[in-house]
Design an enzyme around this catalytic site. Structure first.
Site, PDB file in Angstrom:
ATOM      1  N   TYR A 171       8.289  61.004  69.917  1.00 27.91           N
ATOM      2  CA  TYR A 171       8.606  59.972  70.908  1.00 27.91           C
ATOM      3  C   TYR A 171      10.072  59.567  70.796  1.00 27.91           C
ATOM      4  O   TYR A 171      10.786  59.490  71.801  1.00 27.91           O
ATOM      5  CB  TYR A 171       7.686  58.772  70.700  1.00 27.91           C
ATOM      6  CG  TYR A 171       8.065  57.538  71.490  1.00 27.91           C
ATOM      7  CD1 TYR A 171       7.800  57.443  72.853  1.00 27.91           C
ATOM      8  CD2 TYR A 171       8.697  56.460  70.866  1.00 27.91           C
ATOM      9  CE1 TYR A 171       8.151  56.307  73.574  1.00 27.91           C
ATOM     10  CE2 TYR A 171       9.050  55.320  71.572  1.00 27.91           C
ATOM     11  CZ  TYR A 171       8.773  55.247  72.935  1.00 27.91           C
ATOM     12  OH  TYR A 171       9.127  54.121  73.638  1.00 27.91           O
ATOM     13  N   SER A 197      14.947  53.851  74.428  1.00 28.85           N
ATOM     14  CA  SER A 197      14.357  53.025  73.364  1.00 28.85           C
ATOM     15  C   SER A 197      15.332  52.907  72.200  1.00 28.85           C
ATOM     16  O   SER A 197      16.171  53.797  71.983  1.00 28.85           O
ATOM     17  CB  SER A 197      13.075  53.694  72.859  1.00 28.85           C
ATOM     18  OG  SER A 197      12.604  53.051  71.689  1.00 28.85           O
TER      19      SER A 197
HETATM   20  P1  NAP Z   1       3.148  49.581  78.735  1.00 30.91           P
HETATM   21  O1  NAP Z   1       2.912  48.137  78.973  1.00 30.91           O
HETATM   22  O2  NAP Z   1       2.157  50.370  77.993  1.00 30.91           O
HETATM   23  O3  NAP Z   1       3.426  50.283  80.162  1.00 30.91           O
HETATM   24  C1  NAP Z   1       3.567  51.675  80.247  1.00 30.91           C
HETATM   25  C2  NAP Z   1       3.655  52.076  81.707  1.00 30.91           C
HETATM   26  O4  NAP Z   1       3.805  53.505  81.790  1.00 30.91           O
HETATM   27  C3  NAP Z   1       2.395  51.710  82.472  1.00 30.91           C
HETATM   28  O5  NAP Z   1       2.760  51.175  83.719  1.00 30.91           O
HETATM   29  C4  NAP Z   1       1.687  53.054  82.639  1.00 30.91           C
HETATM   30  O6  NAP Z   1       0.944  53.157  83.848  1.00 30.91           O
HETATM   31  C5  NAP Z   1       2.842  54.024  82.686  1.00 30.91           C
HETATM   32  N1  NAP Z   1       2.393  55.358  82.309  1.00 30.91           N
HETATM   33  C6  NAP Z   1       1.900  55.773  81.118  1.00 30.91           C
HETATM   34  N2  NAP Z   1       1.520  57.058  81.184  1.00 30.91           N
HETATM   35  C7  NAP Z   1       1.777  57.475  82.452  1.00 30.91           C
HETATM   36  C8  NAP Z   1       1.611  58.698  83.138  1.00 30.91           C
HETATM   37  N3  NAP Z   1       1.103  59.808  82.563  1.00 30.91           N
HETATM   38  N4  NAP Z   1       2.000  58.772  84.435  1.00 30.91           N
HETATM   39  C9  NAP Z   1       2.492  57.692  85.041  1.00 30.91           C
HETATM   40  N5  NAP Z   1       2.685  56.501  84.444  1.00 30.91           N
HETATM   41  C10 NAP Z   1       2.317  56.396  83.160  1.00 30.91           C
HETATM   42  O7  NAP Z   1       4.505  49.791  77.947  1.00 30.91           O
HETATM   43  P2  NAP Z   1       5.962  49.119  78.022  1.00 30.91           P
HETATM   44  O8  NAP Z   1       6.233  48.567  76.699  1.00 30.91           O
HETATM   45  O9  NAP Z   1       6.110  48.260  79.215  1.00 30.91           O
HETATM   46  O10 NAP Z   1       6.817  50.442  78.182  1.00 30.91           O
HETATM   47  C11 NAP Z   1       7.653  50.713  79.306  1.00 30.91           C
HETATM   48  C12 NAP Z   1       8.728  51.683  78.874  1.00 30.91           C
HETATM   49  O11 NAP Z   1       9.509  51.072  77.844  1.00 30.91           O
HETATM   50  C13 NAP Z   1       8.206  52.996  78.292  1.00 30.91           C
HETATM   51  O12 NAP Z   1       9.053  54.055  78.695  1.00 30.91           O
HETATM   52  C14 NAP Z   1       8.330  52.787  76.789  1.00 30.91           C
HETATM   53  O13 NAP Z   1       8.451  53.997  76.116  1.00 30.91           O
HETATM   54  C15 NAP Z   1       9.603  51.966  76.753  1.00 30.91           C
HETATM   55  N6  NAP Z   1       9.828  51.192  75.529  1.00 30.91           N
HETATM   56  C16 NAP Z   1       8.950  50.227  75.148  1.00 30.91           C
HETATM   57  C17 NAP Z   1       9.217  49.489  73.995  1.00 30.91           C
HETATM   58  C18 NAP Z   1       8.311  48.398  73.498  1.00 30.91           C
HETATM   59  O14 NAP Z   1       8.540  47.920  72.367  1.00 30.91           O
HETATM   60  N7  NAP Z   1       7.320  47.948  74.254  1.00 30.91           N
HETATM   61  C19 NAP Z   1      10.373  49.761  73.254  1.00 30.91           C
HETATM   62  C20 NAP Z   1      11.243  50.740  73.681  1.00 30.91           C
HETATM   63  C21 NAP Z   1      10.967  51.451  74.834  1.00 30.91           C
HETATM   64  P3  NAP Z   1      -0.655  52.872  83.938  1.00 30.91           P
HETATM   65  O15 NAP Z   1      -0.939  51.692  83.052  1.00 30.91           O
HETATM   66  O16 NAP Z   1      -0.860  52.584  85.381  1.00 30.91           O
HETATM   67  O17 NAP Z   1      -1.345  54.114  83.497  1.00 30.91           O
END
Ligand code: NAP
Length: 254
Positions: A159, A145
């Site tokens: 985080y 991130s």
């Molecule tokens: P998201 O739409 O909330 O998706 C999160 C994913 O992680 C979902 O598929 C969820 O699965 C899975 N997950 C959460 N807890 C879990 C657990 N205990 N075991 C297994 N799977 C789990 O978020 P996103 O924005 O796409 O995030 C994806 C990645 O990008 C993450 O690592 C996040 O930290 C990173 N990130 C996001 C941003 C942003 O601005 N969105 C920025 C920087 C980094 P289920 O829904 O099936 O539970």
């Protein structure tokens, strides 16, 4: 150049929603065989897998709580068995699990954030190694991130630090595994409009974020996909390892 994706055996964690879902669909469209991992969003994961199959690719879903080491190991072995090997592991599952001020920090929050964002990446990567070694090569892409570099917003210190761990681990593993033809890189999204921010960010936070982004808007999950395709394609990035690709509209230029 992208022909190499045909039949590539890929496991993507956190593929039910957001960035992981967008990456899965694109890799499936390129011809990869995709293990679509989810935890609680079963129907969304099934929809991702079915979109991939409709586009001519091959996909199936697997459930696991990646914050538990035993479940991570089972996930990797199950995926490798069903894919008949493993070429690419994308460690994407993660979450902030709430904005918690330093005054309200406790052991439970510490464990939950570190287990989900750090333990998962370490254990999944280690469990993938025997499968990579059987093929004589491998590839890992971690989702870190922008917070790993800028420290994250208020209440996001754990985080952000967990993602800092992921970035550092990426560089270490790249060195340790380069001799075995295993590349390890990461993608660092900036502020991307997914369910993540529906859960964790106020309107005011997102407005302020936009003001600090030279491109003047949040990114989309689809706009993150190219970085994963680049790092997953030997013909494009075969000499790239230990790197963090920043996808943030110019918000941070390290
Ligand atoms: P998201 O739409 O909330 O998706 C999160 C994913 O992680 C979902 O598929 C969820 O699965 C899975 N997950 C959460 N807890 C879990 C657990 N205990 N075991 C297994 N799977 C789990 O978020 P996103 O924005 O796409 O995030 C994806 C990645 O990008 C993450 O690592 C996040 O930290 C990173 N990130 C996001 C941003 C942003 O601005 N969105 C920025 C920087 C980094 P289920 O829904 O099936 O539970």
């Amino acid at each position: 150049m992208l022909e190499e994706w045909k039949g590539k055996r890929v496991l993507i964690t956190g593929a039910s929603r957001g960035i992981g879902a967008a990456v899965s669909k694109q890799l499936g469209a390129l011809g990869a065989h995709v293990a679509v991992h989810y935890h609680s969003s079963e129907s969304s994961a099934e929809a991702v897998a079915s979109t991939i199959r409709d586009s001519g690719g091959d996909a199936f879903t697997l459930r696991a709580d990646v914050s538990q080491s035993s479940e991570v190991r089972r996930l990797i072995d199950d995926a490798a068995e069903r894919l008949q090997g493993l070429d690419l592991l994308i460690n994407n599952a993660g979450d902030m699990l709430g904005r918690v001020s330093l005054d309200n920090m406790d052991d439970d929050q510490y464990s939950r954030v570190l287990d989900l964002n750090v333990r998962s990446v370490m254990m999944a990567s280690c469990a993938a190694l025997p499968h990579f070694r059987r093929s004589g090569q491998g590839n890992i892409i971690n989702t870190t991130s922008i917070a790993a570099r800028n420290g994250g917003g208020a209440g996001a210190g754990l985080y952000a630090s967990a993602k800092g761990f992921v970035s550092t681990l990426t560089r270490n593993m790249a060195k340790e595994l380069a001799g075995e033809r295993i590349r390890v890189n990461a993608v660092a999204p900036g502020v991307i409009a997914t369910d993540f921010h529906e859960r964790h960010s106020s309107e005011a936070f997102l407005t302020a974020a936009c003001a600090s982004i030279p491109m003047g808007r949040l990114g989309t999950a689809e706009e993150c996909v190219g970085a994963y395709v680049f790092l997953g394609t030997e013909a494009l990035s075969g000499y790239v390892t230990g790197q963090i690709v920043e996808v943030n509209g110019g918000q941070l230029m390290p």
